[in-house]
Structures are given as structure tokens and as C-alpha cells.
Design an enzyme around this catalytic site. Structure first.
Site, PDB file in Angstrom:
ATOM      1  N   GLU A 195      42.916  33.799  25.977  1.00 29.52           N
ATOM      2  CA  GLU A 195      42.016  32.838  26.593  1.00 29.52           C
ATOM      3  C   GLU A 195      40.556  33.174  26.296  1.00 29.52           C
ATOM      4  OE1 GLU A 195      44.425  31.317  30.448  1.00 29.52           O
ATOM      5  OE2 GLU A 195      43.565  33.305  30.648  1.00 29.52           O
ATOM      6  N   CYS A 212      32.972  34.061  26.950  1.00 28.16           N
ATOM      7  CA  CYS A 212      33.712  35.291  27.227  1.00 28.16           C
ATOM      8  C   CYS A 212      34.975  35.269  26.360  1.00 28.16           C
ATOM      9  CB  CYS A 212      34.059  35.292  28.720  1.00 28.16           C
ATOM     10  SG  CYS A 212      35.041  36.694  29.241  1.00 28.16           S
ATOM     11  N   CYS A 219      46.732  43.819  27.714  1.00 29.17           N
ATOM     12  CA  CYS A 219      45.972  45.072  27.709  1.00 29.17           C
ATOM     13  C   CYS A 219      46.905  46.178  28.138  1.00 29.17           C
ATOM     14  CB  CYS A 219      44.777  44.992  28.659  1.00 29.17           C
ATOM     15  SG  CYS A 219      43.767  46.498  28.640  1.00 29.17           S
ATOM     16  N   CYS A 229      44.785  48.599  34.586  1.00 22.21           N
ATOM     17  CA  CYS A 229      43.972  48.731  35.798  1.00 22.21           C
ATOM     18  C   CYS A 229      44.616  47.895  36.903  1.00 22.21           C
ATOM     19  CB  CYS A 229      42.545  48.261  35.535  1.00 22.21           C
ATOM     20  SG  CYS A 229      41.782  49.122  34.154  1.00 22.21           S
ATOM     21  N   CYS A 289      43.490  44.126  37.813  1.00 23.67           N
ATOM     22  CA  CYS A 289      43.215  43.167  36.739  1.00 23.67           C
ATOM     23  C   CYS A 289      44.494  42.455  36.295  1.00 23.67           C
ATOM     24  CB  CYS A 289      42.595  43.905  35.561  1.00 23.67           C
ATOM     25  SG  CYS A 289      42.483  42.934  34.052  1.00 23.67           S
ATOM     26  N   CYS A 298      36.587  36.617  36.084  1.00 23.29           N
ATOM     27  CA  CYS A 298      36.827  37.983  35.624  1.00 23.29           C
ATOM     28  C   CYS A 298      38.162  38.502  36.129  1.00 23.29           C
ATOM     29  CB  CYS A 298      35.758  38.931  36.168  1.00 23.29           C
ATOM     30  SG  CYS A 298      34.116  38.572  35.632  1.00 23.29           S
TER      31      CYS A 298
HETATM   32  N1  SAH Z   1      38.671  45.811  29.225  1.00 22.63           N
HETATM   33  C1  SAH Z   1      37.282  45.602  29.377  1.00 22.63           C
HETATM   34  C2  SAH Z   1      36.851  44.171  29.216  1.00 22.63           C
HETATM   35  C3  SAH Z   1      37.697  43.109  29.896  1.00 22.63           C
HETATM   36  S1  SAH Z   1      37.672  43.064  31.646  1.00 22.63           S
HETATM   37  C4  SAH Z   1      36.815  46.152  30.701  1.00 22.63           C
HETATM   38  O1  SAH Z   1      37.648  46.430  31.562  1.00 22.63           O
HETATM   39  O2  SAH Z   1      35.619  46.339  30.852  1.00 22.63           O
HETATM   40  C5  SAH Z   1      36.093  42.341  32.012  1.00 22.63           C
HETATM   41  C6  SAH Z   1      35.547  42.688  33.407  1.00 22.63           C
HETATM   42  O3  SAH Z   1      36.310  42.051  34.442  1.00 22.63           O
HETATM   43  C7  SAH Z   1      35.612  44.175  33.702  1.00 22.63           C
HETATM   44  O4  SAH Z   1      34.411  44.632  34.241  1.00 22.63           O
HETATM   45  C8  SAH Z   1      36.739  44.235  34.683  1.00 22.63           C
HETATM   46  O5  SAH Z   1      36.693  45.364  35.442  1.00 22.63           O
HETATM   47  C9  SAH Z   1      36.540  42.978  35.483  1.00 22.63           C
HETATM   48  N2  SAH Z   1      37.709  42.630  36.297  1.00 22.63           N
HETATM   49  C10 SAH Z   1      38.986  42.919  36.057  1.00 22.63           C
HETATM   50  N3  SAH Z   1      39.789  42.449  37.043  1.00 22.63           N
HETATM   51  C11 SAH Z   1      38.963  41.831  37.924  1.00 22.63           C
HETATM   52  C12 SAH Z   1      39.193  41.111  39.136  1.00 22.63           C
HETATM   53  N4  SAH Z   1      40.417  40.953  39.628  1.00 22.63           N
HETATM   54  N5  SAH Z   1      38.138  40.594  39.765  1.00 22.63           N
HETATM   55  C13 SAH Z   1      36.892  40.734  39.261  1.00 22.63           C
HETATM   56  N6  SAH Z   1      36.613  41.390  38.118  1.00 22.63           N
HETATM   57  C14 SAH Z   1      37.635  41.939  37.452  1.00 22.63           C
HETATM   58 FE1  SF4 Z   2      42.384  46.182  30.461  1.00 21.96          FE
HETATM   59 FE2  SF4 Z   2      41.882  44.693  32.623  1.00 21.96          FE
HETATM   60 FE3  SF4 Z   2      41.513  47.341  32.700  1.00 21.96          FE
HETATM   61 FE4  SF4 Z   2      39.822  45.781  31.248  1.00 21.96          FE
HETATM   62  S1  SF4 Z   2      40.102  45.746  33.494  1.00 21.96           S
HETATM   63  S2  SF4 Z   2      40.782  47.729  30.626  1.00 21.96           S
HETATM   64  S3  SF4 Z   2      41.277  44.211  30.518  1.00 21.96           S
HETATM   65  S4  SF4 Z   2      43.476  46.301  32.427  1.00 21.96           S
END
Ligand code: SAH
Ligand code: SF4
Length: 365
Positions: free
Chosen positions: A101, A114, A121, A125, A128, A348
Site C-alpha cells: 500500500e 508514504c 515486515c 513490532c 504495528c 501509521c
Molecule cells: N519500519 C519502519 C517504517 C515503517 S513504520 C519503522 O518502523 O520506522 C512507520 C511508522 O509508523 C513508525 O514510526 C512506526 O513505529 C509507526 N507505527 C507503527 N504502528 C503504529 C500504530 N499502530 N499506530 C501509530 N503508529 C504506528
Molecule cells: Fe516493521 Fe511495523 Fe516494526 Fe516498522 S513498526 S519495523 S513496519 S513491524
């Protein structure tokens, strides 16, 4: 005992097509054409992208028809809009199966796109959605660049009200960890900066702390921005949210961020997704502020967007404000990021191709 092996390839598939070959090698696709034709095609691809070859008006019809089949390296499976038409999300489907996306957000003086760097991934995390649904494969440089060019072509056809008619800013904050797909991400940056002519300063790569990648990026010849997703300022808490923290703990991440700043002269920004009762406490603010001050970094506070597989909830508005105010009082620089695209799972951390009928998943909203 035989063990069952599940092989997941992280290598991109080997495919051909106008966006998949390097811009300097386009003549490979047009071996019988004069070189000015190759230049014309390169212009259509990188300078003034069009959604269909029909728009490539100076190319002969026969050539356009030949390019028709695989102009784009994906199919556009779905477009969704939110925020009164000023947020647009695309679901792109790769011919080998994965979906990714991209989300475009229009503002008065800029349009920020974006983009995704991986399908899924592997870093998992907890908060996410992308991480919750696992890893499919790395994207090719051409698949990354094509997201930008599709958004740009779409903007030309259908501009956003009171916003620029082209993509002015790019953030690698969609699906995936860009620095875990370094080679292809680097090549996508090269094509965007050196071929398309985007200002490097208008591009930001976001990482959860892939330290070797942060250092390599610092040594590249471009002044791209780096956003570091910190989310916790103490190792035990950070490791519970971000498994990668066991491999690259906070101190190492901070050192790499400092190296990036010293080498490029660009301040990093710190991303902090606020989760109720988890990382929105005074204690975390007190630990975060000195890190931000040392790095001279701006902190982006992102109220957590709900995702399906975690119990964690967004912090309350009051708590978000109190956290920000505490950081400010401690001499750190912090703002709260306004939420865009939540109603279409485009905010995000919500990107996971929610409409994917094949997985049987349904959107959380
Ligand atoms: N993998 C990279 C880039 C993709 S995530 C990273 O983690 O930085 C992009 C941003 O969205 C990151 O700062 C991530 O922590 C944030 N993010 C992930 N899950 C989220 C959520 N549920 N609510 C708000 N931000 C989130
Ligand atoms: Fe991967 Fe989501 Fe963690 Fe970014 S926040 S590194 S996209 S699992």
C-alpha cells in the site's frame, strides 16, 4: 526425523518491465528503437508519468501497444479516499501475489506520499499491523519508485483540492523496514533523486533501528532525512515492543543516529507512537527528553492507531498533551502528528492490505 521447512524468500522476484529495469538500461526493452525513443520513454516514466501508455503521445502506437502489458509492475487493486479527498490510499497487487500500500496526503503547500519498501515486515513490532502479519518479500527498487510515479500520474489526472499537483515529499513509512532491504531501497533513492530529480531533503527514510543500515545511509552522497522510531527510552520496555532492540539496543541506535547527524549535517527525527499506560508516562518523557536534546532531534508524537492483534490502546488526548508538554518543559522539541487516513486503515501502522480477500482478513474498522 524429517523436519518441515517453510521457505520464505526475501529475494525479490526477477521480472522485467519499464519500471523494473534501471533507467539507464531501458534500451534493453527497446533493442530495435533509435536512442531518442528510449529517451522519450524515460521522460514519460520519470519526468511526467502517465497512468497508461495512451498518454505517451509522442511514441508510435505500435510501440505503445508493446509496452502496454507491463507498464506498471503491479495492478492497482483498490483506491480509497478519506479526509474529504485529501488522503488517498492505493492497494497494489504484485503478479507473484503480495500486496502493498501507499498513502498520499495533500496539504496546502505539499503532498506527502508514504510508500512501502517490503511486502510485510519481519521485525514484528507488537503495535504495528504490518509486523503482525509477517513478511512476504523485499520490494524491488522499481516497485518502490513505481508507487511514487503512480501517485504522481494519478494526481495529474485527479488533483487534490488546494494541494500541489505533484508529489513534493516522500516518506518511507509504509509497509516494511526500509533499512532491512538496503540494496533495493538505496537504488530507489538513487532513481528518485538522480533520475526523477526529487530533492533529497524532501525524502525521509524511517527505521526502527537497523543500525548498520543507518550508518550506511549516512555515508551515501545524498542528504535524505532519517526518522528513528524509538517508542521507548529504556531497553526492557523497548525490547518488549520491538524485538529488534535485543540485537540493537538503545545506546547503539542513539550512537548511529548521532553518526548520521554528524556525517550528513541533517538532524534525525524521533518517532514515538503513544500507547496508553505503556510509553506515555512521565518517566518515559524524562528519559526521552535528554536523548532528543543530545541529538538535537525533533520528536513526532503519533497517537497510536488501533491494530487488530494487540491489546494496547491509544493514549487519551489529555495524556498525549501532558506527554508533549513535559517534553517541552524539559527542553526537547516535540509535536503531535495529526492523524490522516484512519478511516481507511491508511494511518501509521495500519497498513497490511486489509482488503486482502485471499487471507480472509477484514478491516478492523
Ligand atoms: N519500519 C519502519 C517504517 C515503517 S513504520 C519503522 O518502523 O520506522 C512507520 C511508522 O509508523 C513508525 O514510526 C512506526 O513505529 C509507526 N507505527 C507503527 N504502528 C503504529 C500504530 N499502530 N499506530 C501509530 N503508529 C504506528
Ligand atoms: Fe516493521 Fe511495523 Fe516494526 Fe516498522 S513498526 S519495523 S513496519 S513491524
Amino acid at each position: 526425523m524429517p523436519t518441515e521447512l517453510r521457505i520464505v524468500s526475501d529475494d525479490p522476484v526477477d521480472r522485467d518491465g519499464p519500471y523494473l529495469v534501471a533507467p539507464e538500461e531501458l534500451e534493453r526493452l527497446l533493442p530495435d528503437e533509435p536512442s531518442f525513443r528510449v529517451d522519450q520513454l524515460r521522460e514519460w516514466l520519470y519526468d511526467k508519468p502517465v497512468t497508461t501508455t495512451e498518454g505517451m503521445v509522442n511514441l508510435p502506437v505500435a510501440l505503445r501497444e508493446r509496452l502496454d502489458d507491463n507498464l506498471w509492475p503491479f495492478e492497482v487493486e483498490q483506491v480509497q479516499e478519506a479526509d474529504g479527498g485529501r488522503t488517498r490510499k492505493w492497494l497494489f497487487r504484485m503478479p507473484d501475489g503480495p500486496a502493498i500500500e501507499a498513502v498520499l496526503m495533500g496539504y496546502r503547500t505539499r503532498t506527502t506520499l508514504c510508500i512501502s519498501s517490503q511486502a510485510g515486515c519481519a521485525l514484528g513490532c507488537t503495535f504495528c499491523a504490518t509486523g503482525q502479519f509477517g513478511f512476504e518479500r523485499n520490494l524491488l527498487a522499481g516497485e518502490i519508485v513505481a508507487q511514487v510515479q503512480w501517485a504522481e500520474a494519478s494526481l495529474r489526472n485527479q488533483p487534490m483540492r488546494n494541494s500541489p499537483d505533484h508529489v513534493t515529499n516522500i516518506v518511507y513509512m509504509g509497509m516494511g523496514e526500509p533499512l532491512a532491504n538496503y540494496r533495493q531501497v538505496r537504488e530507489s533513492l538513487r532513481r528518485l533523486i538522480e533520475v526523477k530529480g526529487m530533492g533529497a531533503r524532501r525524502i525521509t527514510v524511517s527505521t526502527v533501528g537497523v543500525v548498520p543500515g543507518m550508518r550506511r545511509l549516512a555515508d551515501e552522497p545524498w542528504q535524505v532525512g532519517l526518522a528513528v522510531s524509538l517508542h521507548a527510552a529504556e531497553d526492557t520496555l523497548r525490547s518488549s515492543l520491538i524485538p529488534l532492540n535485543d540485537r540493537h539496543p538503545l545506546e547503539e541506535v542513539e550512537e548511529a543516529a548521532q553518526y548520521f547527524f554528524d556525517t550528513t549535517g541533517r538532524r534525525v527525527s524521533i518517532e514515538w507512537t503513544l500507547m496508553d499506560g505503556v510509553n506515555d508516562t512521565d518517566e518515559q518523557a524524562d528519559l526521552l527528553a535528554p536523548v532528543a536534546r543530545r541529538l538535537d532531534a525533533h520528536i513526532n508524537l503519533i497517537p497510536m492507531n488501533p491494530t487488530p492483534l494487540t491489546e494496547d490502546r491509544p493514549s487519551s488526548d489529555d495524556r498525549v498533551e501532558a506527554f508533549r508538554d513535559r517534553l517541552l518543559a524539559l527542553g526537547a522539541n516535540a509535536t503531535v502528528r495529526t492523524i490522516r487516513g484512519q478511516s481507511i486503515d491508511g494511518a501509521c501502522g495500519q497498513l497490511r492490505a486489509a482488503t486482502d480477500g485471499r487471507t480472509g482478513l477484514t478491516s478492523s474498522r
